[in-house]
Motif scaffolding. Sequence first.
Motif, PDB file in Angstrom:
ATOM      1  N   VAL A   1       0.600  -1.250   0.020  1.00 33.05           N
ATOM      2  CA  VAL A   1       0.112  -0.020  -0.007  1.00 33.05           C
ATOM      3  C   VAL A   1       0.965   1.188  -0.045  1.00 33.05           C
ATOM      4  CG1 VAL A   1      -0.062   0.204   2.486  1.00 33.05           C
ATOM      5  CG2 VAL A   1      -1.918   1.037   1.255  1.00 33.05           C
ATOM      6  N   GLY A   2       0.319   2.203  -0.448  1.00 32.43           N
ATOM      7  CA  GLY A   2       1.082   3.624  -0.656  1.00 32.43           C
ATOM      8  C   GLY A   2       0.624   4.362   0.754  1.00 32.43           C
ATOM      9  N   PRO A   3       1.422   5.346   0.995  1.00 29.93           N
ATOM     10  CA  PRO A   3       0.907   6.007   2.402  1.00 29.93           C
ATOM     11  C   PRO A   3      -0.311   6.592   2.178  1.00 29.93           C
ATOM     12  CG  PRO A   3       2.457   7.411   0.822  1.00 29.93           C
ATOM     13  CD  PRO A   3       2.440   6.011   0.348  1.00 29.93           C
ATOM     14  N   SER A   4      -0.972   6.912   3.360  1.00 30.87           N
ATOM     15  CA  SER A   4      -2.308   7.404   3.472  1.00 30.87           C
ATOM     16  C   SER A   4      -2.129   9.048   3.708  1.00 30.87           C
ATOM     17  CB  SER A   4      -2.997   6.944   4.780  1.00 30.87           C
ATOM     18  OG  SER A   4      -2.462   7.177   5.808  1.00 30.87           O
ATOM     19  N   GLY A   5      -3.295   9.660   3.204  1.00 28.43           N
ATOM     20  CA  GLY A   5      -3.269  11.172   3.070  1.00 28.43           C
ATOM     21  C   GLY A   5      -2.380  11.753   2.198  1.00 28.43           C
ATOM     22  N   ILE A   6      -2.559  13.155   2.191  1.00 25.38           N
ATOM     23  CA  ILE A   6      -1.346  13.887   1.158  1.00 25.38           C
ATOM     24  C   ILE A   6       0.002  14.085   2.074  1.00 25.38           C
ATOM     25  CG2 ILE A   6      -1.352  16.027  -0.108  1.00 25.38           C
ATOM     26  CD1 ILE A   6      -4.236  16.356   0.087  1.00 25.38           C
ATOM     27  N   ARG A   7       1.004  13.589   1.120  1.00 31.14           N
ATOM     28  CA  ARG A   7       2.218  14.066   1.730  1.00 31.14           C
ATOM     29  C   ARG A   7       3.000  14.941   0.862  1.00 31.14           C
ATOM     30  NH1 ARG A   7       4.385  12.769   6.188  1.00 31.14           N
ATOM     31  NH2 ARG A   7       6.272  12.193   5.014  1.00 31.14           N
TER      32      ARG A   7
ATOM     33  N   GLY B   1      -1.621  -4.259  10.908  1.00 32.01           N
ATOM     34  CA  GLY B   1      -1.424  -3.371  12.092  1.00 32.01           C
ATOM     35  C   GLY B   1      -0.763  -2.185  11.683  1.00 32.01           C
ATOM     36  N   LYS B   2      -0.183  -2.201  10.097  1.00 30.10           N
ATOM     37  CA  LYS B   2       0.540  -1.313   9.532  1.00 30.10           C
ATOM     38  C   LYS B   2       1.800  -0.674  10.574  1.00 30.10           C
ATOM     39  CE  LYS B   2      -3.186   0.258   6.893  1.00 30.10           C
ATOM     40  NZ  LYS B   2      -2.874  -0.824   5.751  1.00 30.10           N
ATOM     41  N   ARG B   3       2.526  -1.703  10.936  1.00 29.90           N
ATOM     42  CA  ARG B   3       3.625  -1.154  11.864  1.00 29.90           C
ATOM     43  C   ARG B   3       5.053  -2.328  11.344  1.00 29.90           C
ATOM     44  NH1 ARG B   3       1.650  -1.785  17.560  1.00 29.90           N
ATOM     45  NH2 ARG B   3       3.431  -0.430  18.103  1.00 29.90           N
ATOM     46  N   ILE B   4       5.083  -2.959  10.633  1.00 27.21           N
ATOM     47  CA  ILE B   4       6.128  -3.792  10.483  1.00 27.21           C
ATOM     48  C   ILE B   4       7.088  -3.702   9.502  1.00 27.21           C
ATOM     49  CG2 ILE B   4       6.517  -6.360   9.641  1.00 27.21           C
ATOM     50  CD1 ILE B   4       4.630  -6.062  12.232  1.00 27.21           C
TER      51      ILE B   4
ATOM     52  N   PRO C   1      14.195  11.750   5.696  1.00 25.50           N
ATOM     53  CA  PRO C   1      13.227  12.707   5.635  1.00 25.50           C
ATOM     54  C   PRO C   1      12.004  12.287   6.354  1.00 25.50           C
ATOM     55  CG  PRO C   1      13.260  11.524   3.599  1.00 25.50           C
ATOM     56  CD  PRO C   1      14.497  10.969   4.387  1.00 25.50           C
ATOM     57  N   TYR C   2      11.952  11.063   6.603  1.00 29.96           N
ATOM     58  CA  TYR C   2      10.675  10.653   7.420  1.00 29.96           C
ATOM     59  C   TYR C   2      10.939  10.535   9.185  1.00 29.96           C
ATOM     60  CZ  TYR C   2       8.812   9.419   2.790  1.00 29.96           C
ATOM     61  OH  TYR C   2       8.596   9.635   1.547  1.00 29.96           O
ATOM     62  N   GLY C   3      12.281  10.705   9.619  1.00 30.44           N
ATOM     63  CA  GLY C   3      12.723  10.569  10.788  1.00 30.44           C
ATOM     64  C   GLY C   3      12.982   9.326  11.300  1.00 30.44           C
ATOM     65  N   THR C   4      13.285   9.133  12.506  1.00 30.14           N
ATOM     66  CA  THR C   4      13.847   7.942  13.067  1.00 30.14           C
ATOM     67  C   THR C   4      12.620   7.024  13.692  1.00 30.14           C
ATOM     68  OG1 THR C   4      16.042   8.852  13.645  1.00 30.14           O
ATOM     69  CG2 THR C   4      15.395   6.966  14.845  1.00 30.14           C
ATOM     70  N   TRP C   5      12.455   5.928  13.455  1.00 29.69           N
ATOM     71  CA  TRP C   5      11.674   5.067  13.893  1.00 29.69           C
ATOM     72  C   TRP C   5      12.112   3.871  15.131  1.00 29.69           C
ATOM     73  CZ3 TRP C   5       6.017   5.734  12.542  1.00 29.69           C
ATOM     74  CH2 TRP C   5       5.876   6.946  11.573  1.00 29.69           C
TER      75      TRP C   5
ATOM     76  N   ASP D   1       4.568  10.344  16.401  1.00 31.65           N
ATOM     77  CA  ASP D   1       3.565  11.432  16.387  1.00 31.65           C
ATOM     78  C   ASP D   1       2.198  10.929  16.108  1.00 31.65           C
ATOM     79  OD1 ASP D   1       5.730  12.971  16.560  1.00 31.65           O
ATOM     80  OD2 ASP D   1       6.102  13.218  14.468  1.00 31.65           O
ATOM     81  N   GLY D   2       1.707   9.749  16.894  1.00 34.67           N
ATOM     82  CA  GLY D   2       0.346   9.268  16.665  1.00 34.67           C
ATOM     83  C   GLY D   2       0.335   8.358  15.485  1.00 34.67           C
ATOM     84  N   LYS D   3       1.315   8.241  14.390  1.00 33.29           N
ATOM     85  CA  LYS D   3       0.987   7.506  13.230  1.00 33.29           C
ATOM     86  C   LYS D   3       1.744   6.366  13.097  1.00 33.29           C
ATOM     87  CE  LYS D   3       0.208  12.000  10.962  1.00 33.29           C
ATOM     88  NZ  LYS D   3       0.585  13.039   9.798  1.00 33.29           N
ATOM     89  N   HIS D   4       1.098   5.388  12.346  1.00 32.59           N
ATOM     90  CA  HIS D   4       1.876   4.087  12.003  1.00 32.59           C
ATOM     91  C   HIS D   4       2.828   4.428  10.870  1.00 32.59           C
ATOM     92  CE1 HIS D   4      -1.227   2.222  14.499  1.00 32.59           C
ATOM     93  NE2 HIS D   4      -2.046   2.248  13.625  1.00 32.59           N
ATOM     94  N   ILE D   5       4.035   3.797  10.943  1.00 32.41           N
ATOM     95  CA  ILE D   5       4.868   4.077   9.900  1.00 32.41           C
ATOM     96  C   ILE D   5       4.299   3.456   8.519  1.00 32.41           C
ATOM     97  CG2 ILE D   5       6.103   1.533  10.293  1.00 32.41           C
ATOM     98  CD1 ILE D   5       8.742   3.059   9.654  1.00 32.41           C
ATOM     99  N   VAL D   6       3.700   2.410   8.238  1.00 35.42           N
ATOM    100  CA  VAL D   6       3.309   2.260   7.002  1.00 35.42           C
ATOM    101  C   VAL D   6       2.207   3.341   6.387  1.00 35.42           C
ATOM    102  CG1 VAL D   6       1.690   0.647   5.700  1.00 35.42           C
ATOM    103  CG2 VAL D   6       3.589  -0.050   7.034  1.00 35.42           C
ATOM    104  N   ASP D   7       1.464   3.853   7.301  1.00 34.84           N
ATOM    105  CA  ASP D   7       0.601   5.198   7.097  1.00 34.84           C
ATOM    106  C   ASP D   7       1.268   6.352   6.500  1.00 34.84           C
ATOM    107  OD1 ASP D   7      -1.904   3.805   7.313  1.00 34.84           O
ATOM    108  OD2 ASP D   7      -1.897   4.478   9.293  1.00 34.84           O
ATOM    109  N   VAL D   8       2.753   6.350   6.899  1.00 32.85           N
ATOM    110  CA  VAL D   8       3.409   7.606   6.483  1.00 32.85           C
ATOM    111  C   VAL D   8       4.484   7.338   5.215  1.00 32.85           C
ATOM    112  CG1 VAL D   8       5.414   9.006   7.376  1.00 32.85           C
ATOM    113  CG2 VAL D   8       3.644   8.159   8.951  1.00 32.85           C
TER     114      VAL D   8
END
Length: 368
Positions: free
Chosen positions: A137-143, A177-180, A214-218, A248-255
């Motif tokens: 899946v691609g990221p959710s929302g506008i990036r 879960g979008k966190r793997i 650019p997406y930060g440290t997870w 920041d309240g978001k799952h990594i796959v959503d970002v």
Amino acid sequence: MTLLRRVSISTLAAVLAGSVVSGPAQAALDPAAVAAVVASAADAAASSAPVSTGGGVVERAAAVAAGNAGSPAVLRARAAVAEDYWTAARKASATPADLPSASSAFSASPSSPASRGGSAVAGARPRAGTSGSFAGVGPSGIRTLDATTDSMTGRIFFVDDKGENRSCSGSTINSNGKRIVFTAGHCVHGGGSGRTWFDVSRWIFEPAYHNGSPYGTWTAQSLWTKTGWINDANRSYDVAAAVMQDKDGKHIVDVVGGQGIRWGSGYNRAETMLGYPSAAPYNGTKLITCPGATADDGGFPMLECTMTGGASGGPWLDEYGVRNWAYVNGVSSWQFWRDGDQSKVYKWQSPYFSDDTAGSLFNLVKDK
């Protein structure tokens, strides 16, 4: 004091010795945060029993050593530990992860000495099982940043069970879960006799890495691999998953989006290997790709590629370039070089992705 009384003396000693926080990161946390992490480690150790799945037993990762479970406050404290620890200087000095040990049955020169310890396999084929897949899946929302197949791949930094700063590669995987993040087993656990889990509190993933992300440290919340790797360093099971903390309240796959995953699909497939090699002649700052077709190399899928150490755990992508995600159908596990020169790598192998290996692992963590 109520919180601290929940922790055994041995657990507290381990924390003070650095198994949960150490070095500069220890000073960065206030006493309450340290106590919270200690309490979490004690709670987690009580629930660290192996979990059985239909495709084989998968060991729950070391909730024992660094507190894989805990409240949101505990997780935030652990994320602070990781980000404070991994300075630019430590990332630059991190060396590639130890690779699986060799067997005398291999005719080519492997990348690890035969005396590394633990047992190894030569061409062991995974047990039969059903094929399967899960779409990406691609990221959710506008990036503001365009997430692509490449941006889902990143560099992993961790402290191994010998206390050494190390690096690997990995990729986000779409799941319920979008966190793997998927990687190699030797990027989460030493494998075999005398080895143990790596420090989950200092295990980080930086997607689209280029001297930073650019997406930060997870930061990892828990680490998972197969008992075939844990007990015997069996390369057929050199695959792992990390469940990442939200940021920041978001799952990594959503970002950043997530690759799909596929298993049981055979050999002779057009695939592209991605990774961040950091041993000479590379330096770990750029994503490298190697397109090719997988061959059956004694039971292990093989791709010809010159990437060096640090590329371990990077994804082998099926249908690369078709859309903004692809299917992970392997991870870089084992490299071969020429003339005794580790800079002259010419091919890599992956564990064969079957229901017994990647499929059962993914199904265990997909809802976390």
